[in-house]
Design an enzyme around this catalytic site. Sequence first.
Site, PDB file in Angstrom:
ATOM      1  N   GLY A  79       0.956  -1.421  -0.123  1.00  0.00           N
ATOM      2  CA  GLY A  79      -0.011   0.085   0.344  1.00  0.00           C
ATOM      3  C   GLY A  79       0.972   1.032   0.511  1.00  0.00           C
TER       4      GLY A  79
ATOM      5  N   ASP B 187      -5.125   2.587  10.962  1.00  0.00           N
ATOM      6  CA  ASP B 187      -6.469   2.776  11.078  1.00  0.00           C
ATOM      7  C   ASP B 187      -7.120   2.205  12.770  1.00  0.00           C
ATOM      8  OD1 ASP B 187      -9.209   2.214  10.456  1.00  0.00           O
ATOM      9  OD2 ASP B 187      -8.787  -0.694   9.956  1.00  0.00           O
TER      10      ASP B 187
ATOM     11  N   PHE C 220     -14.179   3.585   4.276  1.00  0.00           N
ATOM     12  CA  PHE C 220     -13.172   2.689   3.438  1.00  0.00           C
ATOM     13  C   PHE C 220     -12.351   3.278   2.398  1.00  0.00           C
ATOM     14  CE2 PHE C 220     -11.191  -0.548   1.583  1.00  0.00           C
ATOM     15  CZ  PHE C 220      -9.971  -1.775   2.195  1.00  0.00           C
TER      16      PHE C 220
ATOM     17  N   ASP D  36      -6.507  -0.744  -1.064  1.00  0.00           N
ATOM     18  CA  ASP D  36      -6.762  -1.229  -2.246  1.00  0.00           C
ATOM     19  C   ASP D  36      -8.335  -1.464  -1.890  1.00  0.00           C
ATOM     20  OD1 ASP D  36      -5.400  -3.035  -0.271  1.00  0.00           O
ATOM     21  OD2 ASP D  36      -6.179  -4.641  -1.140  1.00  0.00           O
TER      22      ASP D  36
ATOM     23  N   GLU E 119       4.262   4.088   5.693  1.00  0.00           N
ATOM     24  CA  GLU E 119       2.644   3.735   6.033  1.00  0.00           C
ATOM     25  C   GLU E 119       1.720   4.609   4.909  1.00  0.00           C
ATOM     26  OE1 GLU E 119       0.972   0.666   5.647  1.00  0.00           O
ATOM     27  OE2 GLU E 119       1.054  -0.198   7.791  1.00  0.00           O
TER      28      GLU E 119
ATOM     29  N   LYS F 221      -7.318   7.345  10.518  1.00  0.00           N
ATOM     30  CA  LYS F 221      -8.897   7.289  10.993  1.00  0.00           C
ATOM     31  C   LYS F 221      -7.769   6.984  12.615  1.00  0.00           C
ATOM     32  CE  LYS F 221     -10.265   4.432   6.984  1.00  0.00           C
ATOM     33  NZ  LYS F 221     -10.682   3.018   7.214  1.00  0.00           N
TER      34      LYS F 221
HETATM   35  P1  IMP Z   1      -3.746  -1.399  11.036  1.00  0.00           P
HETATM   36  O1  IMP Z   1      -3.684   0.303  11.908  1.00  0.00           O
HETATM   37  O2  IMP Z   1      -3.056  -2.153  11.947  1.00  0.00           O
HETATM   38  O3  IMP Z   1      -5.843  -1.444  11.619  1.00  0.00           O
HETATM   39  O4  IMP Z   1      -3.875  -1.652  10.021  1.00  0.00           O
HETATM   40  C1  IMP Z   1      -4.123  -0.479   8.359  1.00  0.00           C
HETATM   41  C2  IMP Z   1      -4.077  -1.225   7.697  1.00  0.00           C
HETATM   42  O5  IMP Z   1      -5.155  -1.338   7.209  1.00  0.00           O
HETATM   43  C3  IMP Z   1      -3.286  -0.243   6.464  1.00  0.00           C
HETATM   44  O6  IMP Z   1      -1.991  -0.609   6.046  1.00  0.00           O
HETATM   45  C4  IMP Z   1      -4.207  -0.518   5.901  1.00  0.00           C
HETATM   46  O7  IMP Z   1      -3.664  -1.761   4.854  1.00  0.00           O
HETATM   47  C5  IMP Z   1      -5.361  -1.256   6.180  1.00  0.00           C
HETATM   48  N1  IMP Z   1      -6.399  -0.725   6.003  1.00  0.00           N
HETATM   49  C6  IMP Z   1      -7.098   0.285   6.646  1.00  0.00           C
HETATM   50  N2  IMP Z   1      -7.634   0.826   6.310  1.00  0.00           N
HETATM   51  C7  IMP Z   1      -7.911   1.365   4.997  1.00  0.00           C
HETATM   52  C8  IMP Z   1      -8.663   1.614   4.473  1.00  0.00           C
HETATM   53  O8  IMP Z   1      -9.533   2.834   3.822  1.00  0.00           O
HETATM   54  N3  IMP Z   1      -8.633   1.600   2.590  1.00  0.00           N
HETATM   55  C9  IMP Z   1      -8.051   0.187   3.079  1.00  0.00           C
HETATM   56  N4  IMP Z   1      -7.071  -0.194   3.882  1.00  0.00           N
HETATM   57  C10 IMP Z   1      -7.198   0.584   4.496  1.00  0.00           C
HETATM   58 MG    MG Z   2      -1.062  -1.239   3.900  1.00  0.00          MG
END
Ligand code: IMP
Ligand code: MG
Length: 185
Positions: A48, A108, A157, A164, A104, A136
């Site tokens: 990503g 999320d 999203f 993706d 990154e 986010k």
């Molecule tokens: P987290 O912070 O561990 O939950 O994960 C972050 C990862 O979740 C990111 O690097 C993305 O790969 C994926 N992700 C989270 N939100 C989105 C979104 O809105 N669109 C696409 N991928 C997302």
């Molecule tokens: Mg990612």
Amino acid sequence: MKAIRDDIKEVLVSEEEIDAIVTRIAGEIDRDYSGEGRKLVMVCILKGSLPFMGDLMKRVTVPVEIDCMKVSSYGKGTESSGQIHISLDLIRPDIAECDILIIEDIVDSGVTLSHLTKYLEFKGARSVKCATLLDKPSRRKVEFVPDYCGKVVPDEFVVGYGLDYNEMYRALPYVGVLKPEVYEK
Ligand code: IMP
Ligand code: MG
């Protein structure tokens, strides 16, 4: 033939805005990593972060080495389970003298970045920081504050500029929200 752009309901971060974000963050990195004896290694989190990494590394002017990792958080659908899996580790074997900057696409739940930061600190990095294109904060499950942030986005999203949905839409030059009918297909 249908273009991938036809699936986008709304552009959330335009190409012009992304360009301004890249310029701003590159300036912040130059300011923070210009000291004597720093060894900046920018680490692209595949897949990503590819476009953001590519643009950012061209815009910084301090010396920089690059590396890549592939990390996923275990879990079903869009919910993280709280653990991460490293399927590709750094190519550089020793990071003891390195100032690691994780690049990154989006933070999320915060699970990926908080685990990854601890892992790279455990491997002996001199410093570990994170630059994210999007954040986010309303979705956090664990506390994590990125050191550099492009834009805070609402709990929607998003796809494009590396991000993706089922491996599609990464090649869009901007970040957008998908039309609901795309999910419902
Ligand atoms: P987290 O912070 O561990 O939950 O994960 C972050 C990862 O979740 C990111 O690097 C993305 O790969 C994926 N992700 C989270 N939100 C989105 C979104 O809105 N669109 C696409 N991928 C997302
Ligand atoms: Mg990612």
